[in-house]
Design a protein around this motif. Structure first.
Motif, PDB file in Angstrom:
ATOM      1  N   PHE A  23       0.669  -1.380   0.000  1.00 48.03           N
ATOM      2  CA  PHE A  23       0.152  -0.007  -0.166  1.00 48.03           C
ATOM      3  C   PHE A  23       0.874   1.228   0.140  1.00 48.03           C
ATOM      4  O   PHE A  23       0.670   2.393  -0.464  1.00 48.03           O
ATOM      5  N   LEU A  24       2.049   1.293   0.785  1.00 50.43           N
ATOM      6  CA  LEU A  24       2.825   2.367   0.662  1.00 50.43           C
ATOM      7  C   LEU A  24       3.545   2.614  -0.560  1.00 50.43           C
ATOM      8  O   LEU A  24       3.372   3.751  -1.110  1.00 50.43           O
ATOM      9  N   VAL A  25       3.878   1.833  -1.217  1.00 52.40           N
ATOM     10  CA  VAL A  25       4.421   1.662  -2.666  1.00 52.40           C
ATOM     11  C   VAL A  25       3.305   2.502  -3.784  1.00 52.40           C
ATOM     12  O   VAL A  25       3.460   3.231  -4.598  1.00 52.40           O
ATOM     13  N   GLY A  26       2.033   1.622  -3.546  1.00 51.44           N
ATOM     14  CA  GLY A  26       0.889   2.053  -4.322  1.00 51.44           C
ATOM     15  C   GLY A  26       0.349   3.511  -4.054  1.00 51.44           C
ATOM     16  O   GLY A  26       0.043   4.350  -4.855  1.00 51.44           O
ATOM     17  N   TYR A  27       0.494   4.125  -2.927  1.00 47.61           N
ATOM     18  CA  TYR A  27       0.224   5.249  -2.423  1.00 47.61           C
ATOM     19  C   TYR A  27       1.397   6.307  -2.982  1.00 47.61           C
ATOM     20  O   TYR A  27       1.083   7.334  -3.528  1.00 47.61           O
ATOM     21  N   ALA A  28       2.592   6.002  -3.005  1.00 52.13           N
ATOM     22  CA  ALA A  28       3.624   6.678  -3.353  1.00 52.13           C
ATOM     23  C   ALA A  28       3.578   6.877  -5.017  1.00 52.13           C
ATOM     24  O   ALA A  28       4.075   8.148  -5.263  1.00 52.13           O
ATOM     25  N   THR A  29       3.372   5.824  -5.533  1.00 51.69           N
ATOM     26  CA  THR A  29       3.269   5.827  -7.124  1.00 51.69           C
ATOM     27  C   THR A  29       2.067   6.644  -7.669  1.00 51.69           C
ATOM     28  O   THR A  29       1.905   6.822  -8.680  1.00 51.69           O
ATOM     29  N   GLY A  30       0.989   6.527  -6.944  1.00 52.81           N
ATOM     30  CA  GLY A  30      -0.181   7.111  -7.408  1.00 52.81           C
ATOM     31  C   GLY A  30      -1.191   6.104  -8.009  1.00 52.81           C
ATOM     32  O   GLY A  30      -2.181   6.391  -8.935  1.00 52.81           O
ATOM     33  N   ILE A  31      -1.171   4.933  -7.812  1.00 51.77           N
ATOM     34  CA  ILE A  31      -2.099   3.970  -8.346  1.00 51.77           C
ATOM     35  C   ILE A  31      -3.569   4.199  -7.692  1.00 51.77           C
ATOM     36  O   ILE A  31      -3.598   4.281  -6.736  1.00 51.77           O
ATOM     37  N   PRO A  32      -4.331   4.401  -8.787  1.00 51.34           N
ATOM     38  CA  PRO A  32      -5.758   4.800  -8.221  1.00 51.34           C
ATOM     39  C   PRO A  32      -6.475   4.081  -7.238  1.00 51.34           C
ATOM     40  O   PRO A  32      -6.879   4.539  -6.053  1.00 51.34           O
ATOM     41  N   TYR A  33      -6.301   2.771  -6.895  1.00 51.29           N
ATOM     42  CA  TYR A  33      -7.028   1.941  -6.104  1.00 51.29           C
ATOM     43  C   TYR A  33      -6.392   2.295  -4.678  1.00 51.29           C
ATOM     44  O   TYR A  33      -6.972   2.491  -3.599  1.00 51.29           O
TER      45      TYR A  33
END
Length: 72
Positions: A23-33
């Motif tokens: 979730f941290l990587v997804g939050y940092a990269t801006g993945i919509p979900y």
């Protein structure tokens, strides 16, 4: 290492750690979900995973010491 991973405490700790990192990587990269996740929950999950692993390793160490003292 295989005996350590078979214990449920370590499994839960590693799952918490892995989930928070995803979730941290997804939050940092801006993945919509994953961008909809709150950073506070991500940090809380990361801290919970680290604390679970620390307690699990400490408990494993204490059990190992008890076994060694019984053998003597």
């Amino acid at each position: 290492m295989r005996k350590i991973i078979k214990k449920p405490v370590f499994l839960v700790g590693f799952l918490l750690l892995a989930a928070s990192l995803v979730f941290l990587v997804g939050y940092a990269t801006g993945i919509p979900y994953l961008r909809d996740a709150e950073i506070g929950w991500i940090i809380t999950t990361l801290i919970a995973g680290v604390m679970t692993l620390i307690v699990g390793y400490f408990n494993h160490y204490v059990e190992k010491k008890k076994m060694q003292s019984k053998v003597r």
